[in-house]
Design a protein around this motif. Structure first.
Motif: not given
Ligand code: FAD
Length: 294
Positions: A148-160, A189-191, A223-230
């Motif tokens: 999950y590049p944008e972190v799984h919704p249940e995770s407390v942080s990306q590091a976790d 960034n995730f990679l 997915s909770g994905s971020f939608m860019p303005q474009r």
């Protein structure tokens, strides 16, 4: 063929996800759509597993049909969280009998009725439990896991989240496929972060072509994905015209894939939503880039 061989052999791989029918009545139409996509000879096709496993037999049927009738390597998904040990053992035995080589090992979303429960008694709490079982099954499966590049919704942080991702890979994941994303910078960034964490397996980038305005809301909700303005501007402008929105959505997905290939991401998986025309349009748009052995 194992997907890891495809990732090694191909300069670029373009593959498609399909989903099995949710009811017996829709079996024929779904099968036909998956066959139309298989005729495009993608690098491979994945077949999802219905939440809770209700229509699990169709995942296997379709994955087998794609491989045996069309020569397209297939990846069968399997979830575990709401299953018993016996059910999962039976599914694994079915996969072995059907000659399935590639399995996407998932936890699955936690069903509403299980959400408040004490999890200590569950047969499966995380995908890593299923991965370990697949490894112990005696079959030499090529195993995939979700990331999950944008972190799984249940995770407390990306590091976790990345810590647990590393556990999945250490348990035997041969490759990872990402959740959909609409801004490639999130993937880059995730990679960087997962490579820093010592995760070296191939990562397949999941791209969802949004071809109608309704899909946008659904994609964000799921997915909770971020939608860019474009991307939002494009939906604002063309969302009311179905033909225009379809063309714009295909162009946006194509553009994302070209940028990924140009920046060193070599494996892209398109969430086809069982739409052969969308899959074909994206593949055509990339024909000179991916060449014959996509
Ligand atoms: P996990 O890897 O178990 O992770 C879930 C959460 O638990 C994360 O927050 C993680 O950080 C955390 N975690 C993991 N391990 C541990 C641990 N040991 N201790 C504590 N926390 C931990 N769903 C379906 O029903 N059918 C499908 O076919 C399907 N296909 C998918 C394909 C892809 C590419 C993706 C990205 C998702 C897919 N899903 C599918 C959705 C998926 O089932 C859900 O996102 C689910 O909520 C998480 O599954 P997972 O395998 O990533 O779980």
């Amino acid at each position: 063929m194992k997907l890891t061989e495809i990732f090694q052999r191909n300069k670029y791989s373009l593959s498609f996800e399909v989903f099995p029918p949710k009811t017996d009545d829709s079996y024929d139409s779904v099968k036909t759509a998956t066959e139309e996509i298989a005729k495009l000879s993608p690098a491979f096709m994945s077949v999802t597993y219905g939440a809770g496993g209700g229509t699990s037999k169709y995942t296997l049927d379709i994955a087998k049909n794609i491989r045996e009738e069309f020569g397209v390597p297939s990846l069968a998904h399997l979830t575990c969280v709401s299953s018993t040990k016996e059910t999962v053992a039976a599914r694994i035995a079915d996969f072995k009998r059907a000659g399935i080589e590639n399995v996407m090992a998932l936890r699955g979303d936690i069903p509403k009725e299980m959400q408040g429960e004490d999890r200590s008694g569950w047969a499966y709490r995380h995908a890593v439990d299923l991965i370990a079982e697949l490894k112990e099954s005696g079959a030499d499966f090529c195993i995939g896991g979700a990331c999950y590049p944008e972190v799984h919704p249940e995770s407390v942080s990306q590091a976790d989240d990345i810590l647990h991702l590393k556990e999945k890979v250490d348990a035997g994941c041969d490759f990872l496929t990402t959740q959909m994303f609409f801004d490639n910078n999130l993937l880059y960034n995730f990679l960087y972060k997962i490579r820093q964490a010592g995760i070296t397996v191939p990562v397949v980038a999941g791209i969802m072509p949004i071809t109608n305005a309704k899909q946008v809301e659904r994609a964000i909700r799921l997915s909770g994905s971020f939608m860019p303005q474009r991307f939002k501007s494009l939906v604002d402008k063309f969302g009311g015209d179905s033909a225009a929105m379809k063309q714009a959505g295909i162009a946006y997905a194509t553009d994302q894939i070209i940028d990924l290939f140009a920046n060193g991401v070599t494996n892209v998986h398109v969430y086809s939503m069982n739409k052969p025309d969308v899959a074909a349009a994206i593949q055509n748009n990339l024909s000179n880039i991916i060449g014959k052995n996509a």
